[in-house]
Design an enzyme around this catalytic site. Sequence first.
Site, mmCIF file in Angstrom:
data_model
loop_
_atom_site.group_PDB
_atom_site.id
_atom_site.type_symbol
_atom_site.label_atom_id
_atom_site.label_comp_id
_atom_site.label_asym_id
_atom_site.label_seq_id
_atom_site.Cartn_x
_atom_site.Cartn_y
_atom_site.Cartn_z
ATOM 1 N N LYS A 97 104.641 88.383 -1.741
ATOM 2 C CA LYS A 97 104.097 87.068 -2.071
ATOM 3 C C LYS A 97 102.583 87.180 -2.129
ATOM 4 O O LYS A 97 101.994 88.065 -1.495
ATOM 5 C CB LYS A 97 104.489 86.034 -0.998
ATOM 6 C CG LYS A 97 104.487 84.608 -1.492
ATOM 7 C CD LYS A 97 105.757 84.225 -2.247
ATOM 8 C CE LYS A 97 105.705 82.818 -2.755
ATOM 9 N NZ LYS A 97 106.994 82.371 -3.293
HETATM 10 P P1 NAD Z 1 104.708 72.720 -7.702
HETATM 11 O O1 NAD Z 1 103.292 73.005 -7.423
HETATM 12 O O2 NAD Z 1 105.163 72.725 -9.110
HETATM 13 O O3 NAD Z 1 105.140 71.307 -7.063
HETATM 14 C C1 NAD Z 1 104.935 70.971 -5.710
HETATM 15 C C2 NAD Z 1 105.219 69.488 -5.553
HETATM 16 O O4 NAD Z 1 105.171 69.161 -4.167
HETATM 17 C C3 NAD Z 1 104.205 68.592 -6.245
HETATM 18 O O5 NAD Z 1 104.877 67.463 -6.777
HETATM 19 C C4 NAD Z 1 103.298 68.149 -5.109
HETATM 20 O O6 NAD Z 1 102.682 66.881 -5.365
HETATM 21 C C5 NAD Z 1 104.300 68.053 -3.985
HETATM 22 N N1 NAD Z 1 103.701 68.168 -2.660
HETATM 23 C C6 NAD Z 1 102.764 69.036 -2.243
HETATM 24 N N2 NAD Z 1 102.474 68.815 -0.953
HETATM 25 C C7 NAD Z 1 103.265 67.788 -0.557
HETATM 26 C C8 NAD Z 1 103.447 67.078 0.657
HETATM 27 N N3 NAD Z 1 102.732 67.394 1.740
HETATM 28 N N4 NAD Z 1 104.355 66.078 0.681
HETATM 29 C C9 NAD Z 1 105.069 65.766 -0.409
HETATM 30 N N5 NAD Z 1 104.941 66.384 -1.574
HETATM 31 C C10 NAD Z 1 104.045 67.376 -1.647
HETATM 32 O O7 NAD Z 1 105.554 73.783 -6.831
HETATM 33 P P2 NAD Z 1 107.032 74.273 -7.090
HETATM 34 O O8 NAD Z 1 106.967 75.516 -7.906
HETATM 35 O O9 NAD Z 1 107.871 73.135 -7.506
HETATM 36 O O10 NAD Z 1 107.442 74.755 -5.619
HETATM 37 C C11 NAD Z 1 107.930 73.831 -4.636
HETATM 38 C C12 NAD Z 1 108.604 74.610 -3.530
HETATM 39 O O11 NAD Z 1 109.680 75.382 -4.048
HETATM 40 C C13 NAD Z 1 107.713 75.619 -2.790
HETATM 41 O O12 NAD Z 1 108.119 75.701 -1.441
HETATM 42 C C14 NAD Z 1 108.013 76.927 -3.492
HETATM 43 O O13 NAD Z 1 107.711 78.061 -2.696
HETATM 44 C C15 NAD Z 1 109.518 76.743 -3.693
HETATM 45 N N6 NAD Z 1 110.076 77.587 -4.746
HETATM 46 C C16 NAD Z 1 109.609 77.508 -6.017
HETATM 47 C C17 NAD Z 1 110.187 78.299 -6.999
HETATM 48 C C18 NAD Z 1 109.759 78.191 -8.441
HETATM 49 O O14 NAD Z 1 110.483 78.732 -9.295
HETATM 50 N N7 NAD Z 1 108.701 77.507 -8.788
HETATM 51 C C19 NAD Z 1 111.223 79.190 -6.675
HETATM 52 C C20 NAD Z 1 111.682 79.227 -5.352
HETATM 53 C C21 NAD Z 1 111.107 78.420 -4.395
#
Ligand code: NAD
Length: 412
Positions: A97
């Site tokens: 990561k």
């Molecule tokens: P992103 O940046 O696209 O979206 C994050 C969202 O969370 C945004 O809407 C933001 O406003 C919101 N957010 C941030 N802090 C917050 C808080 N304190 N309270 C409420 N909402 C909050 O990120 P993403 O890619 O959607 O990733 C989200 C999660 O999923 C992370 O934990 C990431 O590690 C995990 N994840 C993502 C992927 C991927 O393919 N993008 C794959 C596996 C896991």
Amino acid sequence: MDVFENIEKRIKKVSKFMELSEEEKDYLLKPKFIHQSKLKINNKEFLAWRIIHNNSLGPGKGGIRFHENVSKDEIMSLSFWMSLKNSLVGLPYGGAKGGIKVNTQNFSKKELEELSREYIKAFHKFLGKNKDIPAPDVNTNSQIMSWMLDEFEKIKGHHEPAMITGKPLDMGGCFIREEATAAGGKIILEQFLNKINKKPEEIKIAVQGFGNVGMNIAKLLHINNYNVVAVSDVRGGIFFREGLDIKKVINHSNKTGSVINFENSKNISNDELLSLDIDVLIPAAIENQITEKNVKDIKAKYILELANGPITFNAEETLLKNGVIVIPDILANSGGVIASYCEWSNNRSGQIYFKEEMEKVLRNKIINAFHRVYEFYQEKKNENSEFDMRTAAYIIAIKRILNVTKIRGGFS
Ligand code: NAD
């Protein structure tokens, strides 16, 4: 509490069921490589990391996060989960990561590009299709992956699209990458509901986070007749008991920059969203959202962890005592890395798989992993009520990593 402390506690719990030696525990808890650098743009410095937790199964694989709370502890934890996730779903990858401690909210496009390129200048030696392969995570996307690939290829003097995934389609990206994490989460939820004899129409859902993962899962569930009653982003949430029209919420969020103040719904806080009386809660934002402080308010019966590490160890122990079933992150959100695998293997072989073939790979791999975890969990929880679905997933994943490490000649 440090995120990694939760991992130490989980390894301790898992070792009760699989008798890990001290050497094995140590091996699992210590990342193999920690690379740290200071990136400089516009006379400002930003701390950055790339951490490979383990590479016994193959090259490192895991996203890059841009966030003001990024720390070494957080990236270590995320790289640990990537090792377990890749092992669990049978991918030929170790876990890695990366991240930059930065708030890019007010960055111009040019500054964002510069920062992305600086990241590669700092870490290119450790990256590559056979070494370590980044992808998007919180606040990073296909444009950022494109700048990073471009910088990498400039430095190396050759094309190497397989060194990074989550690229745009025209740059060798994957048809299903954008929606893959959510699509995988939806498949897991369907499989789970089948097991407990529930139908989508009976299920009320709240989703925390409305980014790549949260927005896509809300959309997919809405289209498939689930009742998504609440969603939120970092600014707050919205609630409508009869079910939100997610397509309209997406338009509203694209226009205004947030889900809040959506028509015919009530604005709620993120804490209120977590404590709604619903069936399934889907954390899809960041880690440590359900803690000892708010766990007593959780009313959902099932939690599908699409975010990585959204529940602290102690909070989860309380949830388990209260009969809540948690479908763990390393299983529930593995769709993204499975799609990344399709992209990487296309880029390496020069073959072009089509959407249907990629969807088939995603579906087969994730369903297979679900059944292995669920059946193991069912078998063991009758013997010991402390045995939960996360423990089942961890044991399957850890066994493969330790087995390959031993076959390679042991620990080093
Ligand atoms: P992103 O940046 O696209 O979206 C994050 C969202 O969370 C945004 O809407 C933001 O406003 C919101 N957010 C941030 N802090 C917050 C808080 N304190 N309270 C409420 N909402 C909050 O990120 P993403 O890619 O959607 O990733 C989200 C999660 O999923 C992370 O934990 C990431 O590690 C995990 N994840 C993502 C992927 C991927 O393919 N993008 C794959 C596996 C896991």
